[in-house]
Enzyme design. Structure first.
Site, short mmCIF file in Angstrom:
data_model
loop_
_atom_site.label_atom_id
_atom_site.label_comp_id
_atom_site.label_asym_id
_atom_site.label_seq_id
_atom_site.Cartn_x
_atom_site.Cartn_y
_atom_site.Cartn_z
N GLY A 13 0.82 -1.21 0.00
CA GLY A 13 0.00 0.00 0.00
C GLY A 13 0.86 1.26 0.00
N PHE A 14 0.20 2.38 0.15
CA PHE A 14 0.88 3.67 0.12
C PHE A 14 1.96 3.76 1.21
CE2 PHE A 14 0.15 7.96 2.27
CZ PHE A 14 1.24 8.58 1.66
N ASP A 59 -4.05 -12.72 3.08
CA ASP A 59 -5.05 -11.88 3.74
C ASP A 59 -4.88 -12.04 5.25
OD1 ASP A 59 -7.53 -10.96 4.86
OD2 ASP A 59 -8.29 -10.94 2.81
N ASN A 100 -4.39 -12.06 14.78
CA ASN A 100 -3.40 -12.93 14.11
C ASN A 100 -1.97 -12.41 14.27
OD1 ASN A 100 -5.17 -14.91 13.21
ND2 ASN A 100 -5.77 -13.68 11.43
N GLY A 103 -0.96 -12.82 17.94
CA GLY A 103 -0.72 -14.25 18.22
C GLY A 103 0.63 -14.66 17.68
N TYR A 146 -14.36 1.38 10.41
CA TYR A 146 -12.93 1.72 10.47
C TYR A 146 -12.56 2.16 11.88
CZ TYR A 146 -8.53 4.04 9.05
OH TYR A 146 -7.21 4.43 8.91
N LYS A 150 -10.39 -0.07 14.52
CA LYS A 150 -9.06 0.39 14.98
C LYS A 150 -9.04 0.54 16.51
CE LYS A 150 -6.64 1.10 11.11
NZ LYS A 150 -5.30 0.60 10.83
N THR A 176 -1.97 11.50 6.29
CA THR A 176 -0.65 11.45 5.66
C THR A 176 -0.81 11.30 4.15
OG1 THR A 176 0.22 10.44 7.67
CG2 THR A 176 1.55 10.18 5.67
N ARG A 187 -9.10 9.95 -1.11
CA ARG A 187 -8.75 10.88 -0.03
C ARG A 187 -8.47 12.25 -0.61
NH1 ARG A 187 -4.89 7.02 3.54
NH2 ARG A 187 -4.60 6.03 1.53
P1 NAD Z 1 -3.51 1.79 1.66
O1 NAD Z 1 -4.93 1.47 1.37
O2 NAD Z 1 -2.67 2.36 0.58
O3 NAD Z 1 -2.74 0.51 2.23
C1 NAD Z 1 -3.35 -0.54 2.91
C2 NAD Z 1 -2.73 -1.83 2.42
O4 NAD Z 1 -3.30 -2.93 3.14
C3 NAD Z 1 -3.04 -2.10 0.94
O5 NAD Z 1 -1.87 -2.52 0.28
C4 NAD Z 1 -4.10 -3.20 0.98
O6 NAD Z 1 -4.11 -4.00 -0.19
C5 NAD Z 1 -3.67 -3.95 2.23
N1 NAD Z 1 -4.77 -4.73 2.86
C6 NAD Z 1 -6.02 -4.31 3.14
N2 NAD Z 1 -6.72 -5.29 3.73
C7 NAD Z 1 -5.87 -6.35 3.84
C8 NAD Z 1 -6.01 -7.67 4.36
N3 NAD Z 1 -7.16 -8.09 4.89
N4 NAD Z 1 -4.94 -8.50 4.29
C9 NAD Z 1 -3.78 -8.11 3.73
N5 NAD Z 1 -3.59 -6.87 3.22
C10 NAD Z 1 -4.63 -6.01 3.28
O7 NAD Z 1 -3.54 2.78 2.92
P2 NAD Z 1 -2.37 3.52 3.69
O8 NAD Z 1 -2.68 4.97 3.68
O9 NAD Z 1 -1.05 3.05 3.22
O10 NAD Z 1 -2.62 3.00 5.19
C11 NAD Z 1 -1.81 2.01 5.79
C12 NAD Z 1 -2.21 1.88 7.26
O11 NAD Z 1 -2.03 3.11 7.94
C13 NAD Z 1 -3.68 1.47 7.47
O12 NAD Z 1 -3.74 0.56 8.54
C14 NAD Z 1 -4.34 2.76 7.85
O13 NAD Z 1 -5.47 2.56 8.66
C15 NAD Z 1 -3.23 3.48 8.60
N6 NAD Z 1 -3.43 4.94 8.58
C16 NAD Z 1 -3.19 5.67 7.44
C17 NAD Z 1 -3.41 7.03 7.45
C18 NAD Z 1 -3.14 7.90 6.25
O14 NAD Z 1 -3.39 9.09 6.30
N7 NAD Z 1 -2.62 7.41 5.15
C19 NAD Z 1 -3.88 7.67 8.61
C20 NAD Z 1 -4.13 6.87 9.73
C21 NAD Z 1 -3.88 5.51 9.72
N1 UDP Z 2 -12.85 15.88 1.14
C1 UDP Z 2 -13.24 16.83 0.21
N2 UDP Z 2 -13.19 16.50 -1.10
C2 UDP Z 2 -12.76 15.30 -1.55
C3 UDP Z 2 -12.33 14.32 -0.61
C4 UDP Z 2 -12.41 14.65 0.75
O1 UDP Z 2 -13.63 17.95 0.56
O2 UDP Z 2 -12.74 15.08 -2.77
C5 UDP Z 2 -12.87 16.24 2.58
C6 UDP Z 2 -13.55 15.22 3.48
O3 UDP Z 2 -14.94 15.47 3.55
C7 UDP Z 2 -12.86 15.49 4.80
C8 UDP Z 2 -11.44 15.91 4.38
O4 UDP Z 2 -11.54 16.30 3.03
O5 UDP Z 2 -13.45 16.57 5.46
C9 UDP Z 2 -10.42 14.80 4.52
O6 UDP Z 2 -10.93 13.65 3.86
P1 UDP Z 2 -10.10 12.32 3.67
O7 UDP Z 2 -11.03 11.32 3.07
O8 UDP Z 2 -8.84 12.61 2.95
O9 UDP Z 2 -9.66 11.88 5.13
P2 UDP Z 2 -10.43 11.76 6.53
O10 UDP Z 2 -11.80 12.35 6.43
O11 UDP Z 2 -10.45 10.31 6.82
O12 UDP Z 2 -9.59 12.56 7.44
#
Ligand code: NAD
Ligand code: UDP
Length: 323
Positions: A13-14, A59, A100, A103, A146, A150, A176, A187
């Site tokens: 993922g990202f 998964d 998992n 564990g 979500y 969490k 982020t 996002r």
């Molecule tokens: P993302 O969607 O790019 O990455 C998530 C990754 O998890 C993907 O590669 C997806 O394929 C994999 N995945 C999802 N479900 C799975 C499963 N059941 N088994 C195996 N792989 C699985 O999102 P991200 O932004 O990289 O987020 C990564 C983590 O950081 C997440 O746990 C997210 O909740 C947390 N997080 C991210 C942000 C942010 O702003 N980016 C903020 C808070 C928390």
């Molecule tokens: N948002 C927006 N336009 C978009 C996507 C999101 O105005 O095209 C707003 C959304 O309603 C929220 C903020 O931007 O208030 C951040 O949204 P995001 O989905 O990035 O993250 P989160 O709400 O989970 O913080």
């Protein structure tokens, strides 16, 4: 140098892909597991030739048997449109995935870090948010799969620590952004940049006065690695984010300016339970992580991310998969 064996769930993922890169750069052996729900091989294709990198399609709702020193548990869709696509699966990923990984950590005596989120604070009624705040989450709302998933994962982490002495770390990540966000991720940062580059309308939800504090990916990765390396008595949760707060309208205007786009801002309905304001208090992170603090400003981080999306969308130059 000690070469550690590190497992990264959600590594395609990202955030996960940047973390795998960083851990390999430090000379570690990395096992990445992902089910490719929101991630893709393309995010890590440049790592596949490295002998110390291993990729497993798996998964995390199912157990896995491996031997590693450290586990970063990132697997979970993070964008509202993706985590709301199959809410039950999202809950299973957070809860069964945590069980998992905990564990596994218990059996092999590994350290395990949970990617938690500012969403545990829900629509916060204190500002900025400190780790002591218990949050304001609607348990049956659209975001609950979500947020509550969490929150339950945090409870599992703390209880495995207290009951079974598992070495845990919890980081609460605030919004982020950066290269390798999916162009259709949904996002706000990726949406606005892609819309601006394509000359499409910029979709601001609500009046755009809601706020977020945006952290660039490299600042997050630095903090996560430092957190994993803290003493065993430090479990968190700690907030990791950039405390500079912006309204969504300000973000839209910045993106328009930096992309020199002629796109218009249009207003769309605000999604249910969308938090009104969000800003991390990062005093704990600064104190516990050797003075860590974010270094990349929003303008700078947006500039890097815009460059990435220009290539991704084939605007100016060609997209390259292989490095
Ligand atoms: P993302 O969607 O790019 O990455 C998530 C990754 O998890 C993907 O590669 C997806 O394929 C994999 N995945 C999802 N479900 C799975 C499963 N059941 N088994 C195996 N792989 C699985 O999102 P991200 O932004 O990289 O987020 C990564 C983590 O950081 C997440 O746990 C997210 O909740 C947390 N997080 C991210 C942000 C942010 O702003 N980016 C903020 C808070 C928390
Ligand atoms: N948002 C927006 N336009 C978009 C996507 C999101 O105005 O095209 C707003 C959304 O309603 C929220 C903020 O931007 O208030 C951040 O949204 P995001 O989905 O990035 O993250 P989160 O709400 O989970 O913080």
């Amino acid at each position: 140098m000690i070469r550690k064996k590190v497992l990264v769930t959600g590594g395609a993922g990202f955030i996960g892909s940047h973390l795998c890169e960083r851990l390999l750069d430090e000379g570690n052996e990395v096992i990445c597991i992902d089910n490719y729900f929101t991630g893709s091989k393309q995010n890590i294709i440049h790592l596949l030739h490295i002998p110390y990198f291993e990729l497993i399609r798996h998964d995390i709702i199912n157990p896995i048997f491996l031997e590693v020193d450290e586990i970063y548990n990132l697997a979970c869709p993070a964008s509202p449109i993706h985590y709301q696509y199959n809410p039950i699966k999202t809950i299973k990923t957070s809860v069964m995935g945590a069980i998992n990984m905990l564990g596994l950590a218990k059996r092999i005596k590994a350290k395990v870090l949970q990617a938690s989120t500012s969403e545990v604070y829900g629509d916060p009624q204190t500002h900025p948010q400190t780790e002591e705040y218990w949050g304001n989450v609607n348990p049956i709302g659209l975001r609950s799969c979500y947020d509550e998933g969490k929150r339950c994962a945090e409870s599992l982490f703390i209880n495995y620590h207290k009951q079974n002495n598992v070495r845990i770390k919890i980081v609460r990540i605030f919004n982020t952004y950066g290269p390798r966000m999916h162009p259709n991720d949904g996002r706000v940062v990726s949406n606005f940049i892609v819309q601006a580059l394509k000359g499409e309308d910029i979709t601001v939800y609500g009046d755009g006065m809601q706020t977020r504090s945006f952290q660039y990916i490299s600042d997050l990765i630095e903090a996560m690695v430092r957190m994993m390396n803290t003493d065993d008595n430090i479990t968190g949760p700690i907030n990791i984010g950039n405390p500079q707060e912006f309204s969504i309208l300000e973000l839209a205007e910045k993106v328009l300016k930096l992309t020199k786009s002629k796109s218009k801002i249009v207003f769309k309905p605000l999604p249910e339970d969308d938090p009104i304001q969000r800003q991390p208090d990062i005093s704990k992170a600064k104190a516990m992580l050797n003075g860590w603090e974010p270094k990349v400003s929003l303008d700078e981080g947006l500039t890097y991310t815009i460059e990435y999306f220009k290539k991704e969308l084939n605007i100016e130059g060609t997209k390259t998969y292989y490095i």
